[in-house]
Design an enzyme around this catalytic site. Sequence first.
Site, PDB file in Angstrom:
ATOM      1  N   SER A  99      44.862  47.875 -25.884  1.00 52.71           N
ATOM      2  CA  SER A  99      44.645  48.702 -25.664  1.00 52.71           C
ATOM      3  C   SER A  99      44.264  50.195 -26.585  1.00 52.71           C
ATOM      4  O   SER A  99      44.061  49.954 -27.830  1.00 52.71           O
ATOM      5  CB  SER A  99      46.277  49.025 -25.492  1.00 52.71           C
ATOM      6  OG  SER A  99      46.438  50.255 -25.401  1.00 52.71           O
TER       7      SER A  99
ATOM      8  N   TYR B  80      53.809  47.361 -30.496  1.00 57.09           N
ATOM      9  CA  TYR B  80      52.762  47.172 -29.388  1.00 57.09           C
ATOM     10  C   TYR B  80      51.592  47.746 -30.198  1.00 57.09           C
ATOM     11  O   TYR B  80      50.803  47.008 -30.181  1.00 57.09           O
ATOM     12  CB  TYR B  80      53.505  48.258 -28.854  1.00 57.09           C
ATOM     13  CG  TYR B  80      52.957  48.079 -27.424  1.00 57.09           C
ATOM     14  CD1 TYR B  80      52.190  47.325 -26.479  1.00 57.09           C
ATOM     15  CD2 TYR B  80      51.662  48.792 -27.262  1.00 57.09           C
ATOM     16  CE1 TYR B  80      51.708  47.084 -25.535  1.00 57.09           C
ATOM     17  CE2 TYR B  80      51.086  49.270 -26.428  1.00 57.09           C
ATOM     18  CZ  TYR B  80      50.929  47.750 -25.069  1.00 57.09           C
ATOM     19  OH  TYR B  80      49.294  47.638 -24.609  1.00 57.09           O
TER      20      TYR B  80
HETATM   21  N1  LIG Z   1      49.097  49.661 -18.365  1.00 60.08           N
HETATM   22  C1  LIG Z   1      48.620  50.206 -19.237  1.00 60.08           C
HETATM   23  O1  LIG Z   1      49.154  51.707 -19.470  1.00 60.08           O
HETATM   24  C2  LIG Z   1      48.272  49.685 -20.395  1.00 60.08           C
HETATM   25  C3  LIG Z   1      47.591  50.185 -20.652  1.00 60.08           C
HETATM   26  C4  LIG Z   1      46.713  49.427 -22.086  1.00 60.08           C
HETATM   27  C5  LIG Z   1      46.859  48.465 -22.444  1.00 60.08           C
HETATM   28  N2  LIG Z   1      47.854  47.676 -21.471  1.00 60.08           N
HETATM   29  C6  LIG Z   1      47.803  46.139 -21.559  1.00 60.08           C
HETATM   30  O2  LIG Z   1      47.496  45.644 -20.149  1.00 60.08           O
HETATM   31  C7  LIG Z   1      47.987  44.531 -20.138  1.00 60.08           C
HETATM   32  C8  LIG Z   1      48.434  44.127 -18.223  1.00 60.08           C
HETATM   33  O3  LIG Z   1      49.233  45.088 -18.723  1.00 60.08           O
HETATM   34  P1  LIG Z   1      49.771  45.534 -17.153  1.00 60.08           P
HETATM   35  O4  LIG Z   1      49.464  47.304 -17.641  1.00 60.08           O
HETATM   36  O5  LIG Z   1      48.505  45.248 -16.092  1.00 60.08           O
HETATM   37  O6  LIG Z   1      51.530  45.789 -16.454  1.00 60.08           O
HETATM   38  P2  LIG Z   1      52.258  44.509 -15.489  1.00 60.08           P
HETATM   39  O7  LIG Z   1      51.668  45.439 -14.101  1.00 60.08           O
HETATM   40  O8  LIG Z   1      53.281  44.788 -16.244  1.00 60.08           O
HETATM   41  O9  LIG Z   1      51.025  43.123 -15.952  1.00 60.08           O
HETATM   42  C9  LIG Z   1      51.656  42.320 -16.881  1.00 60.08           C
HETATM   43  C10 LIG Z   1      51.808  40.946 -16.535  1.00 60.08           C
HETATM   44  O10 LIG Z   1      52.491  40.568 -17.834  1.00 60.08           O
HETATM   45  C11 LIG Z   1      53.272  39.830 -17.133  1.00 60.08           C
HETATM   46  N3  LIG Z   1      54.198  39.575 -18.195  1.00 60.08           N
HETATM   47  C12 LIG Z   1      54.586  40.093 -19.186  1.00 60.08           C
HETATM   48  N4  LIG Z   1      55.343  38.876 -20.131  1.00 60.08           N
HETATM   49  C13 LIG Z   1      54.721  37.604 -19.676  1.00 60.08           C
HETATM   50  C14 LIG Z   1      55.495  36.783 -20.009  1.00 60.08           C
HETATM   51  N5  LIG Z   1      56.091  36.735 -21.458  1.00 60.08           N
HETATM   52  N6  LIG Z   1      54.567  35.332 -19.889  1.00 60.08           N
HETATM   53  C15 LIG Z   1      54.104  35.741 -19.296  1.00 60.08           C
HETATM   54  N7  LIG Z   1      53.987  36.854 -18.546  1.00 60.08           N
HETATM   55  C16 LIG Z   1      54.019  38.173 -18.547  1.00 60.08           C
HETATM   56  C17 LIG Z   1      53.931  40.264 -16.145  1.00 60.08           C
HETATM   57  O11 LIG Z   1      55.470  39.688 -15.213  1.00 60.08           O
HETATM   58  P3  LIG Z   1      56.528  40.984 -15.369  1.00 60.08           P
HETATM   59  O12 LIG Z   1      56.945  41.762 -14.638  1.00 60.08           O
HETATM   60  O13 LIG Z   1      57.768  39.909 -14.655  1.00 60.08           O
HETATM   61  O14 LIG Z   1      57.762  40.776 -17.092  1.00 60.08           O
HETATM   62  C18 LIG Z   1      53.243  40.748 -15.389  1.00 60.08           C
HETATM   63  O15 LIG Z   1      52.529  40.696 -14.059  1.00 60.08           O
HETATM   64  C19 LIG Z   1      48.925  44.768 -20.901  1.00 60.08           C
HETATM   65  O16 LIG Z   1      48.437  43.577 -22.544  1.00 60.08           O
HETATM   66  C20 LIG Z   1      49.065  45.646 -21.679  1.00 60.08           C
HETATM   67  O17 LIG Z   1      49.625  45.808 -22.999  1.00 60.08           O
HETATM   68  C21 LIG Z   1      48.047  48.530 -20.170  1.00 60.08           C
END
Ligand SMILES: NC(=O)c1ccc[n+]([C@@H]2O[C@H](COP(=O)([O-])OP(=O)(O)OC[C@H]3O[C@@H](n4cnc5c(N)ncnc54)[C@H](OP(=O)(O)O)[C@@H]3O)[C@@H](O)[C@H]2O)c1
Length: 260
Positions: free
Chosen positions: A137, A150
Site C-alpha cells: 500500500s 495496518y
Molecule cells: N482499497 C484500497 O484503498 C487499498 C489501498 C492500498 C492497498 N490495498 C490492499 O489491497 C489488498 C486487497 O484489498 P481490496 O481493496 O481489494 O479489499 P477487498 O475488496 O475487501 O478484498 C479483500 C479480500 O480479501 C479477503 N480477506 C480478508 N481477510 C481475509 C482472511 N483472513 N483470509 C482470507 N481472505 C481474507 C476479503 O474477504 P472479506 O470481504 O470476507 O473480509 C476480501 O474478499 C489488501 O491487501 C489491501 O490492504 C487496498
Amino acid sequence: MTKTALVTGAASGLGYELSLLLAKDNYNLILVDIDAPNLKKVKSELNIAFKCKVDIIIKDLSKPNVALEIYDEIKDISIDVLVNNAGFGLFGTFSGTDWERELDMLHLHILTTTHLTKLFLDGMLKKGSGKILNISSLAAFQPGPLMSIYYASKAYMLSFSEAIANELKGTGVTVTVLCPGPTKTDFQSVVSENNIDNKIAFNMACPSKVAIYGYRAMHKGKTVAIPGRFNKFLSVLPRFLTRNSATSIVRKIQDKNRDL
Ligand SMILES: NC(=O)c1ccc[n+]([C@@H]2O[C@H](COP(=O)([O-])OP(=O)(O)OC[C@H]3O[C@@H](n4cnc5c(N)ncnc54)[C@H](OP(=O)(O)O)[C@@H]3O)[C@@H](O)[C@H]2O)c1
C-alpha cells in the site's frame, strides 16, 4: 503448457480484478478467500467466461499454519504466479482497537504472506521461473497514526518484497510489490466505517485500473509498482520531511478524512 496462478483474497476488489486478468491470459487459477459465497460466485463467473480451470480454497488466512495447509493441499500443482493480496484495514487509536483483530491482521499481512512466499518460491527456483506479486500500500512509506498496525504491516511487506527481489536477481523468479493509494473496493467501506464518500474520494482509484497496472508491472518484473502520478509523488514526499512531520501530516489527513 498452461500455467497456474494462486491468488489470495480473490473474492472481491483487487484480488478479483487480478484473477480476471490472469484468466484472460489463460492461467489456471487457485483462488483463496474467507468469503465462501462470493468466492463461489467468482468461480462460476470465470468458468462461464473463460476456458481456464478454476479451483477455490475457502480459508481464513489469518490463522497460524494456514500457508502450510494450502501448500499441502496443492503441492502436486506447480505454481507459476503467486499473488499475496488478501488484506484488511482497521481504523482507530492503538489503545482502543481490538487486539484479536490486530493479531489477525499481523498474521495475514506478515506471517501468511511470508510463509506462502517461502513455500512456493522453492518450486519456482527449481523451475527457474516464477512471479510473485505482493499487495502492499501507499501506507508502506510512512507511519500511520489511527491505522498504526495496518501501516506498519504494509511497510513490512514493502521492505520484505524489495529485499527478496534483490536476492532473486538472475534466478528467473521476480518479486513485485504493488503499492496502491485509496482504491474503490470494500476495503474502503471497512476503514472508513461506512463513510465511503469521505474526503479522500477525490484520489480514489478504480480497482480494475490498479490491477492492470500491478499485473503489467509483475510481468515486466518491476520491483516496486505505485499506480498514479499523485501516489508516486506521495510515496517520495516523506524522504524530504522529518519522520515526525510525515507522521503528523498523516495524522491530520486521517483526522480530517475519517471524522473521528
Ligand atoms: N482499497 C484500497 O484503498 C487499498 C489501498 C492500498 C492497498 N490495498 C490492499 O489491497 C489488498 C486487497 O484489498 P481490496 O481493496 O481489494 O479489499 P477487498 O475488496 O475487501 O478484498 C479483500 C479480500 O480479501 C479477503 N480477506 C480478508 N481477510 C481475509 C482472511 N483472513 N483470509 C482470507 N481472505 C481474507 C476479503 O474477504 P472479506 O470481504 O470476507 O473480509 C476480501 O474478499 C489488501 O491487501 C489491501 O490492504 C487496498
